[in-house]
Design an enzyme around this catalytic site. Structure first.
Site, PDB file in Angstrom:
ATOM      1  N   GLU A   3      56.876 -12.850  90.330  1.00  0.00           N
ATOM      2  CA  GLU A   3      57.737 -12.488  89.196  1.00  0.00           C
ATOM      3  C   GLU A   3      58.515 -11.179  89.417  1.00  0.00           C
ATOM      4  O   GLU A   3      58.439 -10.253  88.610  1.00  0.00           O
ATOM      5  CB  GLU A   3      56.926 -12.438  87.906  1.00  0.00           C
ATOM      6  N   GLU A  32      52.937 -21.217  88.362  1.00  0.00           N
ATOM      7  CA  GLU A  32      52.164 -20.861  87.169  1.00  0.00           C
ATOM      8  C   GLU A  32      52.752 -21.607  85.978  1.00  0.00           C
ATOM      9  O   GLU A  32      53.976 -21.661  85.835  1.00  0.00           O
ATOM     10  CB  GLU A  32      52.227 -19.368  86.844  1.00  0.00           C
TER      11      GLU A  32
END
Length: 501
Positions: free
Chosen positions: A160, A278
């Site tokens: 991220e 995820e």
């Protein structure tokens, strides 16, 4: 009442991409016994293919060291713990989906960290030392496990980087430079090793377009695209123990995946594999929604449909042995895991175990059900009754018509709902003990199992008509199989002679 006619003529493969990968807390947790116990149970019941987690280069694993040799600091690479961790994964038939991060503190250019365990999220102070760390680490994996094995491991660069919490200043160009160094180093070991990124969360999907154009322009290797997906809104209330968030409709996640798939298609790499490394409902590790039957019913459509869009999607995470915010302060603390502390299975655990029992051929699916066929012609179904309104306790009834080759059919059914396989509710009834006694743990574990129902059903002209009724937030598994009756082989059989039968 909804009526569904199932045709056995449909012959569409069921893409079981939901089981290709599972998430984990930071890799160092795999040195704990409870973690390994959870992992072994998970693989017995569900059997995922890969596992992905943070913290490969964190200090608790200790890969990167600097030692003083005659007054000169020299890099030393210590693989003692990561070998133990990866050996544990492979012994449980799980391959690593390797996330390369975070920054070893001795290599970091800054002091910004994330999580209770302080993963450093700054770029390397010395790019050459980062390059050497990547080379020695991947080369070690090849030496230990063999190139044919490691060729099957995806290497994902960072986590991220589009968020300032995970990558200093969310600096896109700095991430692209890190990716370029990393990817080229990996490919220098073997050109067929798999490397990709950018592992972003939703909200700034232009990163994916920019990333792929950067790779094309700079001739940087890229073998797959990765992204994360959650459907929770910003917290409407925070307490010291919990986040409370509303969720978008499950279709929101499927829309996210479809949108990104189109972005990829419109780049110079239209056919790249697309991995969701995820996903979950809430992105918070302290949201009680994760512990509920609602969470399981919510994800039913995603497990049945997302495999038609993406190459894999990895539920975050398998276990509540997890420490991003802190050491968990209660057995039900809203953790991401399919399994709570003390190996208590949550309702969503059973959603995955039910899906694992589906056949390979999809005969029918919609927003609330998937119907599959096995090679022996057994029909397996997973269905769910998601209720958004807290005050709505309406059951859902569906009439199924399914052809069979025999006059009688055996039904085996497992179900979770607000009254069965709901240990979170039992824990509430106990008074929410933070540190339950051994007796309380025994009770909670005894309440984590699905309710089982069996029956013998009669067909009419080889057509079974079955009325399926599901309670609020129920997830149910049904197996229908032809009966080959052997009762006539028991000479003199007379059950009427049983006392009080």
């Amino acid at each position: 009442m909804e009526k569904i006619i199932v045709s056995r003529e449909n012959d569409i493969p069921f893409n079981k991409h939901w089981k290709k990968c599972i998430g984990t807390g930071r890799l160092g947790l795999a040195l704990q016994k409870e973690y390994v116990d959870h992992l072994e149970r998970l693989q017995q019941d569900i059997a995922f293919d890969y596992i992905r987690g943070h913290g490969l280069f964190h200090e608790d694993i200790g890969i990167y060291k600097e030692i003083d040799v005659d007054g000169t600091l020299t890099s030393f690479y210590n693989f003692t713990y990561i070998d133990r961790i990866f050996d544990t994964f492979l012994q449980n038939n799980l391959r690593p989906f390797v996330e390369l991060g975070f920054m070893p503190k001795k290599l970091a250019s800054g002091t910004q960290t994330i999580f209770y365990w302080e993963g450093n999220v700054t770029p390397p102070a010395d790019e050459k030392k980062w390059e050497e760390l990547i080379y020695h680490t991947v080369a070690h994996f090849v030496e230990r496990y063999g190139i044919e094995e490691v060729l099957q491991w995806p290497f994902e660069v960072w986590n991220e980087p589009n968020l300032t919490n995970f990558w200093e200043n969310a600096d896109k160009q700095a991430y692209f430079q890190l990716y370029k160094i990393t990817a080229k180093t990996i490919k220098s070991i073997h050109p067929d090793l798999n490397v990709g990124g950018p592992a972003i969360c939703g909200g700034t999907d232009e990163w994916i377009t920019d990333f792929l154009h950067f790779c094309h322009k700079e001739q940087v290797p890229v073998d797959f695209i990765s992204r994360h997906a959650y459907t929770s809104m910003p917290p409407k209330k925070k307490t010291p123990d919990y986040y409370y968030q509303d969720l978008a409709d499950p279709n929101d996640m499927l829309t996210q995946l479809t949108s990104v798939k189109k972005l990829i298609h419109d780049t110079p790499y239209p056919e790249l594999p697309f991995h969701i490394t995820e996903y979950n409902t809430s992105y918070s590790p302290i949201n009680p929604i994760h512990d509920t039957n609602y969470n399981a019913a919510y994800l039913g459509k995603i497990l049945s449909h997302a495999g038609d869009i993406v190459s894999s999607f990895s539920y975050w995470t398998f276990s509540d042995v997890f420490e991003e915010f802190d050491i968990p302060r209660a057995p039900f603390h809203g953790g991401f895991g399919l399994m709570a502390l003390h190996a208590i299975r949550k309702p969503t655990y059973h959603l995955f175990s039910f899906f694992n029992k589906l056949g390979d051929t999809c005969l029918y699916k919609d927003d609330t059900m998937i119907v599959t066929k096995h090679r022996d012609n057994t029909i397996s179904i997973v269905a769910w009754n998601l209720i958004h309104d807290k005050g709505d306790n309406h059951d859902k009834t569906i009439t199924l018509s399914i052809p069979f080759s025999s006059d009688d059919v055996f039904l085996y059914r497992e179900m979770t709902n607000e009254h069965h396989a709901n240990p979170w509710r039992v824990w509430q009834q106990m008074g929410r003990p933070r540190f339950p006694s051994k007796d309380q743990i025994t009770i909670l574990k005894s309440c984590d199992a699905p309710f089982i129902q069996t029956d013998r059903l009669r067909t009419e002209n080889k057509l079974l008509t079955y009325q399926l009724t599901m309670a609020k937030n129920e997830v149910t598994l049904l197996h229908f199989s032809d009966i080959i009756d052997e009762t006539h082989t028991y000479i003199g059989l007379d059950d009427s002679l049983l006392t009080s039968y």
